[in-house]
Motif scaffolding. Structure first.
Motif, mmCIF file in Angstrom:
data_model
loop_
_atom_site.group_PDB
_atom_site.id
_atom_site.type_symbol
_atom_site.label_atom_id
_atom_site.label_comp_id
_atom_site.label_asym_id
_atom_site.label_seq_id
_atom_site.Cartn_x
_atom_site.Cartn_y
_atom_site.Cartn_z
ATOM 1 N N GLN A 49 10.788 -0.228 7.199
ATOM 2 C CA GLN A 49 11.602 -0.918 6.210
ATOM 3 C C GLN A 49 11.300 -0.436 4.793
ATOM 4 O OE1 GLN A 49 10.806 -5.053 6.825
ATOM 5 N NE2 GLN A 49 11.907 -5.155 8.779
ATOM 6 N N GLU A 50 10.056 -0.089 4.539
ATOM 7 C CA GLU A 50 9.681 0.345 3.186
ATOM 8 C C GLU A 50 10.114 1.788 2.930
ATOM 9 O OE1 GLU A 50 8.473 0.117 -0.574
ATOM 10 O OE2 GLU A 50 8.460 -1.563 0.839
ATOM 11 N N ARG A 51 9.825 2.689 3.855
ATOM 12 C CA ARG A 51 10.161 4.108 3.692
ATOM 13 C C ARG A 51 10.680 4.641 5.028
ATOM 14 N NH1 ARG A 51 8.119 6.009 -1.071
ATOM 15 N NH2 ARG A 51 8.395 8.161 -0.356
ATOM 16 N N PRO A 52 11.948 4.412 5.325
ATOM 17 C CA PRO A 52 12.467 4.757 6.674
ATOM 18 C C PRO A 52 12.421 6.244 6.982
ATOM 19 C CG PRO A 52 14.241 4.073 5.193
ATOM 20 C CD PRO A 52 12.969 3.783 4.484
ATOM 21 N N ILE A 112 0.839 -1.203 0.000
ATOM 22 C CA ILE A 112 0.000 0.000 0.000
ATOM 23 C C ILE A 112 0.872 1.249 0.000
ATOM 24 C CG2 ILE A 112 -1.636 1.346 1.370
ATOM 25 C CD1 ILE A 112 -2.876 -1.252 2.310
ATOM 26 N N VAL A 113 1.862 1.281 0.886
ATOM 27 C CA VAL A 113 2.740 2.448 0.988
ATOM 28 C C VAL A 113 3.611 2.591 -0.255
ATOM 29 C CG1 VAL A 113 4.564 3.497 2.363
ATOM 30 C CG2 VAL A 113 2.711 2.264 3.497
ATOM 31 N N LYS A 114 3.995 1.473 -0.824
ATOM 32 C CA LYS A 114 4.823 1.521 -2.025
ATOM 33 C C LYS A 114 4.053 2.096 -3.206
ATOM 34 C CE LYS A 114 7.604 -1.480 -5.010
ATOM 35 N NZ LYS A 114 8.065 -2.885 -5.232
ATOM 36 N N GLN A 115 2.793 1.695 -3.364
ATOM 37 C CA GLN A 115 1.987 2.173 -4.477
ATOM 38 C C GLN A 115 1.473 3.596 -4.244
ATOM 39 O OE1 GLN A 115 1.532 0.567 -7.359
ATOM 40 N NE2 GLN A 115 2.706 -1.226 -6.678
ATOM 41 N N GLN A 116 1.138 3.919 -2.987
ATOM 42 C CA GLN A 116 0.559 5.231 -2.675
ATOM 43 C C GLN A 116 1.251 5.817 -1.445
ATOM 44 O OE1 GLN A 116 -3.873 5.480 -3.217
ATOM 45 N NE2 GLN A 116 -3.719 3.248 -3.244
ATOM 46 N N PRO A 117 2.349 6.522 -1.619
ATOM 47 C CA PRO A 117 3.074 7.106 -0.464
ATOM 48 C C PRO A 117 2.241 8.084 0.338
ATOM 49 C CG PRO A 117 4.420 7.142 -2.471
ATOM 50 C CD PRO A 117 3.044 6.760 -2.894
ATOM 51 N N ASP A 118 1.217 8.672 -0.281
ATOM 52 C CA ASP A 118 0.386 9.637 0.444
ATOM 53 C C ASP A 118 -0.400 8.983 1.580
ATOM 54 O OD1 ASP A 118 1.308 11.490 -1.343
ATOM 55 O OD2 ASP A 118 -0.467 11.405 -2.638
ATOM 56 N N LEU A 119 -0.557 7.657 1.553
ATOM 57 C CA LEU A 119 -1.306 6.967 2.598
ATOM 58 C C LEU A 119 -0.451 6.655 3.822
ATOM 59 C CD1 LEU A 119 -3.483 4.464 0.525
ATOM 60 C CD2 LEU A 119 -4.177 6.625 1.557
ATOM 61 N N LEU A 120 0.851 6.931 3.757
ATOM 62 C CA LEU A 120 1.728 6.624 4.886
ATOM 63 C C LEU A 120 1.327 7.366 6.160
ATOM 64 C CD1 LEU A 120 4.255 5.262 6.050
ATOM 65 C CD2 LEU A 120 5.596 7.176 5.121
ATOM 66 N N PRO A 121 1.088 8.691 6.138
ATOM 67 C CA PRO A 121 0.675 9.371 7.384
ATOM 68 C C PRO A 121 -0.631 8.831 7.947
ATOM 69 C CG PRO A 121 1.380 10.963 5.716
ATOM 70 C CD PRO A 121 1.270 9.648 5.022
ATOM 71 N N ILE A 122 -1.575 8.483 7.071
ATOM 72 C CA ILE A 122 -2.860 7.957 7.554
ATOM 73 C C ILE A 122 -2.667 6.616 8.237
ATOM 74 C CG2 ILE A 122 -5.163 7.232 6.833
ATOM 75 C CD1 ILE A 122 -4.962 9.189 4.509
ATOM 76 N N LEU A 123 -1.879 5.741 7.617
ATOM 77 C CA LEU A 123 -1.633 4.430 8.205
ATOM 78 C C LEU A 123 -0.917 4.544 9.549
ATOM 79 C CD1 LEU A 123 -0.624 2.022 5.284
ATOM 80 C CD2 LEU A 123 -2.386 1.650 7.008
ATOM 81 N N LEU A 124 0.094 5.385 9.596
ATOM 82 C CA LEU A 124 0.838 5.552 10.843
ATOM 83 C C LEU A 124 -0.055 6.080 11.964
ATOM 84 C CD1 LEU A 124 4.297 6.985 9.739
ATOM 85 C CD2 LEU A 124 3.876 4.878 11.006
ATOM 86 N N LYS A 125 -0.880 7.048 11.650
ATOM 87 C CA LYS A 125 -1.759 7.613 12.667
ATOM 88 C C LYS A 125 -2.763 6.584 13.165
ATOM 89 C CE LYS A 125 -4.377 11.815 13.640
ATOM 90 N NZ LYS A 125 -4.837 13.113 13.092
ATOM 91 N N LEU A 126 -3.266 5.753 12.259
ATOM 92 C CA LEU A 126 -4.213 4.716 12.658
ATOM 93 C C LEU A 126 -3.543 3.675 13.557
ATOM 94 C CD1 LEU A 126 -6.145 4.156 9.293
ATOM 95 C CD2 LEU A 126 -7.020 5.230 11.373
ATOM 96 N N VAL A 127 -2.288 3.331 13.231
ATOM 97 C CA VAL A 127 -1.565 2.359 14.054
ATOM 98 C C VAL A 127 -1.307 2.910 15.453
ATOM 99 C CG1 VAL A 127 0.603 1.097 14.294
ATOM 100 C CG2 VAL A 127 -0.527 1.201 12.068
ATOM 101 N N VAL A 128 -0.887 4.159 15.540
ATOM 102 C CA VAL A 128 -0.613 4.763 16.848
ATOM 103 C C VAL A 128 -1.904 4.903 17.651
ATOM 104 C CG1 VAL A 128 0.243 6.832 17.995
ATOM 105 C CG2 VAL A 128 1.437 5.939 15.987
ATOM 106 N N GLN A 129 -2.985 5.316 17.012
ATOM 107 C CA GLN A 129 -4.264 5.433 17.710
ATOM 108 C C GLN A 129 -4.725 4.080 18.240
ATOM 109 O OE1 GLN A 129 -6.813 7.249 14.805
ATOM 110 N NE2 GLN A 129 -6.349 9.338 15.483
ATOM 111 N N ASN A 130 -4.520 3.054 17.450
ATOM 112 C CA ASN A 130 -4.900 1.722 17.912
ATOM 113 C C ASN A 130 -4.035 1.262 19.085
ATOM 114 O OD1 ASN A 130 -4.416 -1.514 17.512
ATOM 115 N ND2 ASN A 130 -6.522 -0.916 17.048
#
Length: 490
Positions: free
Chosen positions: A448-451, A411-429
């Motif tokens: 590992q994908e986008r350090p 997901i992050v590789k195909q759409q880098p713009d989704l990285l902040p959303i994914l990270l925020k969801l993981v931290v919130q969880n």
């Protein structure tokens, strides 16, 4: 009394003394006696309306007009009323003769008759008939784009699907025997593909055919010789196929299944093997010419209707099958093929955790997870809900966790713009009461994908959470320290 007995016994003796009817005799009229029978004229023999469909064909494979159909003429389809009988060896010559004479009725009738004959002899179709139809589809493909001829092909395929459902209700042994020969289904799909390969708009009946087979038995949907037809239908859904490295386990399973099915076919007799090999070669020669056909959406004129049809069917099926065991592998595979529709992704992700934890549905559920992740679009608001549910999925087995982490990285590789959303969801969880034990693995995969980008986004998320006044900072600080400690260790 004795006289009556003698008379009765004499009558019985006279009745028994009559010679039995010969095979060359048949009764005439409603109440004709044995003396009213006469020799049967083989040349003029016509099957009765009560005879079965298989009995309506003579030994030479000749198709009779009208009398072969069991239902009344008033209920016949248009294509069945147009049938014209023809010997398979004379089909090509008769068709070209009708073209030269510009006799469209006879031309359509000949093709409908050939299709009816092919469907009636589906267990072992005439090779000459198959070759003749393939030859005509190559020279004159537009003949099979005629409305009546298309109705004949679609009607034959629907009839076979209904028969498969009836066999399924009788038991798996009956269904397995019906799968040994799928020549008719392959022929029909390839003839339709040849007829409509250059048409921008296809009939909506093709979508119904695909959905019916994809959800149930997948007899021709998974057939390699029908892939061109299937891919042009699926192009309307806009589904992206995940990379092979994500579906490696699924491909291995399919290969093993195909090997076992190939071993089951070793019990076929030599004559059947030679016939099937000849017919399979005919299919390959017909499908080879379709390799260069462009895969593109063929239903732009009814795109909204098709999307609503698929979504309604998915919702109805999910509401009807409440438990994960009631869902089928083929239904999950169908969901994978229509994951290009946002609402389908949202409906499927809500049940995915149950399907993955079901032993019978593990492989197709992992494949569905890969399709959902690969088709997420950050510009669609509905997919933000999909990402939220994706982060919450609790996976137990190592294999499923690895597939999930590969999908998140994709997901992050195909759409880098989704990285902040994914990270925020993981931290919130992680900060919530229902923490996912796989949060650390997701963070590691993102790093590992986008350090560099991940570290920057994570710092911004920490800052945002620490500056919030309406929450207790100590709770956040304790969890954030654990995350930072995890980051330094990795």
């Amino acid at each position: 009394m004795e006289r009556n007995k003698m008379i009765g016994s004499g009558r019985n003796k006279s009745k028994c003394a009559l010679p039995p009817h010969s095979n060359e005799l048949f009764a005439l009229g409603k109440a004709s006696s044995s003396t009213g029978a006469k020799p049967l004229d083989r040349k003029r023999e016509l099957p009765s309306a009560s005879s079965s469909t298989s009995g309506s064909l003579s030994k030479k494979g000749r198709l009779s007009v009208g009398k072969t159909v069991e239902k009344p003429s008033s209920e016949l389809d248009v294509w069945e009323q147009s049938i014209v009988e023809c010997e398979p060896v004379e089909l090509v010559a008769s068709v070209f003769a009708a073209i030269d004479l510009q006799d469209s009725d006879t031309l359509i009738g000949l093709l409908c008759g050939a299709i009816k004959l092919m469907a009636t002899t589906r267990h072992q179709p005439d090779n000459i008939l198959l070759l003749s139809l393939l030859y005509l589809s190559k020279l004159r493909p537009n003949l099979f784009a005629n409305d009546i001829v298309t109705s004949a092909l679609v009607g034959v395929l629907k009839q076979h699907q209904m028969q498969q459902q009836q066999l399924q209700s009788q038991g798996p042994s009956f269904l397995e025997r019906s799968r040994t020969n799928t020549i008719v289904q392959v022929m029909v799909t390839n003839l339709l593909m040849r007829g409509y390969h250059d048409k921008a708009q296809w009939p909506d009946s093709f979508i119904h055919l695909f959905m019916e087979d994809a959800i149930n038995e997948r007899i021709w949907v998974d057939n390699d010789d029908c892939q061109c037809f299937v891919e042009n239908i699926c192009a309307q859904f806009g589904t992206k196929v995940p990379p092979k490295n994500i579906l490696t386990s699924e491909i291995t399973t399919l290969a093993a299944a195909s090997g076992s099915s190939a071993g089951a076919k070793d019990t076929v007799t030599i004559d059947e093997e030679s016939s099937e090999s000849m017919q399979s070669n005919d299919m390959k020669s017909g499908s080879d010419s379709l390799h260069d056909v462009v895969r593109k959406p063929r239903f732009p004129h009814i795109a909204g209707t098709i999307e609503k049809l698929v979504v309604d069917m998915v919702k109805e099926t999910l509401n009807r099958r409440t438990s994960p065991e009631s869902s089928t592998k083929n239904f999950l595979r169908f969901l994978s093929s229509v994951c290009g529709i946002p609402e389908v992704r949202a409906q499927a992700i809500s049940r995915l955790e149950l399907w993955i934890h079901s032993g019978k549905l593990l492989k197709p559920a992992q494949e569905l997870l890969a399709y959902i992740c690969f088709n997420i679009n950050g510009k669609i608001a509905r997919d933000h809900e999909v990402l939220t549910n994706l982060v919450k999925i609790r996976l137990k087995t190592k294999q499923s966790i690895n597939v999930s982490l590969l999908c998140i990285r994709e997901i992050v590789k195909q759409q880098p713009d989704l990285l902040p959303i994914l990270l925020k969801l993981v931290v919130q969880n992680e900060l919530s009461n229902a923490r996912n034990p796989n949060n650390s693995g997701m963070l590691a995969s993102l790093f590992q994908e986008r350090p560099n980008a991940t570290a920057k986004c994570l710092a911004e998320i920490y800052q945002e959470f620490l500056l919030q006044r309406e929450v207790q900072r100590e709770d956040y600080c304790r969890t954030l320290r654990a995350l930072l400690l995890f980051r330094t260790q990795t």
